[in-house]
Design a protein around this motif. Sequence first.
Motif, PDB file in Angstrom:
ATOM      1  N   LYS A   2      -9.025   0.489  34.316  1.00  0.00           N
ATOM      2  CA  LYS A   2      -7.796   0.095  34.878  1.00  0.00           C
ATOM      3  C   LYS A   2      -6.978  -0.859  33.879  1.00  0.00           C
ATOM      4  N   ILE A   3      -5.721  -0.755  33.925  1.00  0.00           N
ATOM      5  CA  ILE A   3      -4.797  -1.432  33.100  1.00  0.00           C
ATOM      6  C   ILE A   3      -3.512  -2.061  33.609  1.00  0.00           C
ATOM      7  N   PHE A   4      -3.629  -3.512  33.342  1.00  0.00           N
ATOM      8  CA  PHE A   4      -2.569  -4.349  34.223  1.00  0.00           C
ATOM      9  C   PHE A   4      -1.651  -4.741  33.108  1.00  0.00           C
ATOM     10  N   TYR A   5      -0.152  -3.955  33.291  1.00  0.00           N
ATOM     11  CA  TYR A   5       0.807  -4.171  32.380  1.00  0.00           C
ATOM     12  C   TYR A   5       1.869  -5.083  32.910  1.00  0.00           C
ATOM     13  N   ALA A   6       2.156  -6.318  32.434  1.00  0.00           N
ATOM     14  CA  ALA A   6       3.054  -7.224  33.154  1.00  0.00           C
ATOM     15  C   ALA A   6       4.496  -6.925  32.224  1.00  0.00           C
ATOM     16  N   VAL A   7       5.458  -6.622  32.759  1.00  0.00           N
ATOM     17  CA  VAL A   7       6.769  -6.380  31.986  1.00  0.00           C
ATOM     18  C   VAL A   7       7.884  -7.404  32.497  1.00  0.00           C
ATOM     19  N   GLN A   8       8.377  -8.097  31.513  1.00  0.00           N
ATOM     20  CA  GLN A   8       9.488  -8.879  31.778  1.00  0.00           C
ATOM     21  C   GLN A   8      10.798  -8.162  32.068  1.00  0.00           C
ATOM     22  N   PRO A  23       3.224   6.011  28.111  1.00  0.00           N
ATOM     23  CA  PRO A  23       2.663   7.363  27.895  1.00  0.00           C
ATOM     24  C   PRO A  23       1.309   7.234  26.984  1.00  0.00           C
ATOM     25  N   TYR A  24       1.516   6.329  26.110  1.00  0.00           N
ATOM     26  CA  TYR A  24       0.469   6.219  24.868  1.00  0.00           C
ATOM     27  C   TYR A  24      -0.663   5.419  25.755  1.00  0.00           C
ATOM     28  N   ILE A  25      -0.409   4.248  26.639  1.00  0.00           N
ATOM     29  CA  ILE A  25      -1.230   3.498  27.104  1.00  0.00           C
ATOM     30  C   ILE A  25      -1.933   4.295  27.979  1.00  0.00           C
ATOM     31  N   GLN A  26      -1.221   5.131  28.926  1.00  0.00           N
ATOM     32  CA  GLN A  26      -2.044   6.033  29.893  1.00  0.00           C
ATOM     33  C   GLN A  26      -2.981   6.947  29.408  1.00  0.00           C
ATOM     34  N   ARG A  27      -3.037   7.152  27.886  1.00  0.00           N
ATOM     35  CA  ARG A  27      -4.237   7.900  27.325  1.00  0.00           C
ATOM     36  C   ARG A  27      -5.625   7.161  27.422  1.00  0.00           C
ATOM     37  N   TYR A  28      -5.465   5.839  27.857  1.00  0.00           N
ATOM     38  CA  TYR A  28      -6.747   5.122  27.613  1.00  0.00           C
ATOM     39  C   TYR A  28      -7.091   4.652  29.152  1.00  0.00           C
ATOM     40  N   GLY A  29      -6.341   4.931  30.096  1.00  0.00           N
ATOM     41  CA  GLY A  29      -6.660   4.775  31.486  1.00  0.00           C
ATOM     42  C   GLY A  29      -5.469   4.687  32.440  1.00  0.00           C
ATOM     43  N   GLN A  30      -5.911   4.239  33.683  1.00  0.00           N
ATOM     44  CA  GLN A  30      -4.546   3.946  34.593  1.00  0.00           C
ATOM     45  C   GLN A  30      -3.905   2.854  34.473  1.00  0.00           C
ATOM     46  N   VAL A  31      -2.525   2.812  34.514  1.00  0.00           N
ATOM     47  CA  VAL A  31      -1.887   1.659  34.038  1.00  0.00           C
ATOM     48  C   VAL A  31      -1.085   1.298  35.504  1.00  0.00           C
ATOM     49  N   ASP A  32      -1.039   0.078  35.964  1.00  0.00           N
ATOM     50  CA  ASP A  32      -0.152  -0.608  37.060  1.00  0.00           C
ATOM     51  C   ASP A  32       0.763  -1.476  36.400  1.00  0.00           C
ATOM     52  N   VAL A  33       2.000  -1.253  36.760  1.00  0.00           N
ATOM     53  CA  VAL A  33       2.918  -2.199  36.187  1.00  0.00           C
ATOM     54  C   VAL A  33       3.398  -3.397  36.938  1.00  0.00           C
ATOM     55  N   TYR A  91      -8.703  -6.123  37.109  1.00  0.00           N
ATOM     56  CA  TYR A  91      -8.341  -4.879  36.093  1.00  0.00           C
ATOM     57  C   TYR A  91      -9.299  -5.161  34.944  1.00  0.00           C
ATOM     58  N   ASP A  92      -9.437  -4.202  33.839  1.00  0.00           N
ATOM     59  CA  ASP A  92     -10.367  -4.028  32.770  1.00  0.00           C
ATOM     60  C   ASP A  92      -9.604  -4.772  31.641  1.00  0.00           C
ATOM     61  N   HIS A 331     -14.057  -8.156  24.246  1.00  0.00           N
ATOM     62  CA  HIS A 331     -15.076  -7.636  25.164  1.00  0.00           C
ATOM     63  C   HIS A 331     -14.977  -7.819  26.730  1.00  0.00           C
ATOM     64  N   VAL A 332     -13.529  -7.168  26.802  1.00  0.00           N
ATOM     65  CA  VAL A 332     -13.079  -7.092  28.471  1.00  0.00           C
ATOM     66  C   VAL A 332     -13.864  -6.064  29.053  1.00  0.00           C
ATOM     67  N   HIS A 333     -14.790  -6.450  29.850  1.00  0.00           N
ATOM     68  CA  HIS A 333     -15.527  -5.195  30.673  1.00  0.00           C
ATOM     69  C   HIS A 333     -16.160  -4.137  29.738  1.00  0.00           C
ATOM     70  N   GLN A 334     -17.114  -4.882  29.126  1.00  0.00           N
ATOM     71  CA  GLN A 334     -17.639  -4.063  27.918  1.00  0.00           C
ATOM     72  C   GLN A 334     -18.287  -2.791  28.323  1.00  0.00           C
ATOM     73  N   GLU A 335     -18.908  -2.772  29.559  1.00  0.00           N
ATOM     74  CA  GLU A 335     -19.349  -1.604  30.104  1.00  0.00           C
ATOM     75  C   GLU A 335     -18.247  -0.248  30.062  1.00  0.00           C
ATOM     76  N   GLU A 336     -17.042  -0.623  30.428  1.00  0.00           N
ATOM     77  CA  GLU A 336     -15.987   0.461  30.644  1.00  0.00           C
ATOM     78  C   GLU A 336     -15.459   0.651  29.288  1.00  0.00           C
ATOM     79  N   PHE A 337     -15.419  -0.360  28.397  1.00  0.00           N
ATOM     80  CA  PHE A 337     -14.503  -0.383  27.213  1.00  0.00           C
ATOM     81  C   PHE A 337     -15.223  -0.645  25.882  1.00  0.00           C
TER      82      PHE A 337
END
Length: 350
Positions: A2-8, A23-33, A91-92, A331-337
């Motif tokens: 799970k990826i949290f992406y803050a956009v100004q 689209p590139y970041i979504q290859r690594y997981g779910q992205v919530d903006v 989020y991871d 080492h963000v949530h190492q078990e998933e990443f």
Amino acid sequence: MKIFYAVQATGNGHIARAKELIPYIQRYGQVDVFLSGNNSNLKVDLPVKYQSNGVSLFYGNRGGLDYFKMAKELSLFNIIKEARSLPVDQYDLVINDFESITSLACKIKQVPSIGFGHQASFKSSLTPRPNKKDWMGEFILNNYASATKYIGLHFEQYDEFIYSPIIKEQVLLASPKNQGHISVYLSHYSDEVVASYLNQLPNQLFHLFSKKEKTVNQRANILYMPIDNALFTESMINAAGVITGAGFETPAEALYLNKKLLCVPIKGQYEQLCNAAALKNFGVPILANLNANFSKQVEAWLNGANQTQLHLSFNTGTIVEKLMETAASMHVHQEEFNQYELDHLSLKFR
């Protein structure tokens, strides 16, 4: 993941960049903006899950910031309240493109984050600055949206954590032409002020991108066009030159397309003065403001030599890989990443 992406959403550059990156970041997981700010003119086509008015910059009519409107819109109580309620701890990975509420939320909840984008490049003392530094401007660049680690973007790789600009696919695939017009985007001036100067060159056609116009229409030597990402990009691809502020995305794309570029920085915005210092190294003329000499300045610019073309040392996919490698190092949530997952995805998507 799970990826949290803050956009100004102050201005259009951060949103335009996010559209290319997601689209590139979504290859690594779910992205919530998380979209923060209310001063963008672009249509937002992003997976927005959270939204806030945030802290926005507003411009006057004559090239500067509207400090009264900025102060009127600012509510410290709401910012702290929103930061406490923002679920960054669920989020991871937290990616922050210069957004202050996310930065505060991560501090409160002790969540690591990556500061990503153009402003992150100013964490390096090697990034160009104007001859006269502004201590308040430096303080804002360094503290407005602090993070655990940084991935910066700039015109050149001034430091090891700084990478190439994110160039839109429409620009990367373009076959540039010179159809004679000049593309103009000066959001810090009113249409009326800009037009009064452009009208001084009656034999030159200008495409003026306007916050007010809803349709394309021509008056005298100016074709007024609504602010639209694809429309502006098409105009720039076929332009003889581009006149704009000293932001980041538009100057980068103009230089990549090898278009003549003339920049008028926003008064009082230190980041634009820093960008202007970097652009001078490419041979880009910088105007302090629109003035009585404008017609002569434009004619000299059009008749002068081309600037140095911008070349990309890193493509978007590689930059996102560097972003994910940086996240792994925290080492963000190492078990998933873990590194195995990163290496596997890296090979898969090359």
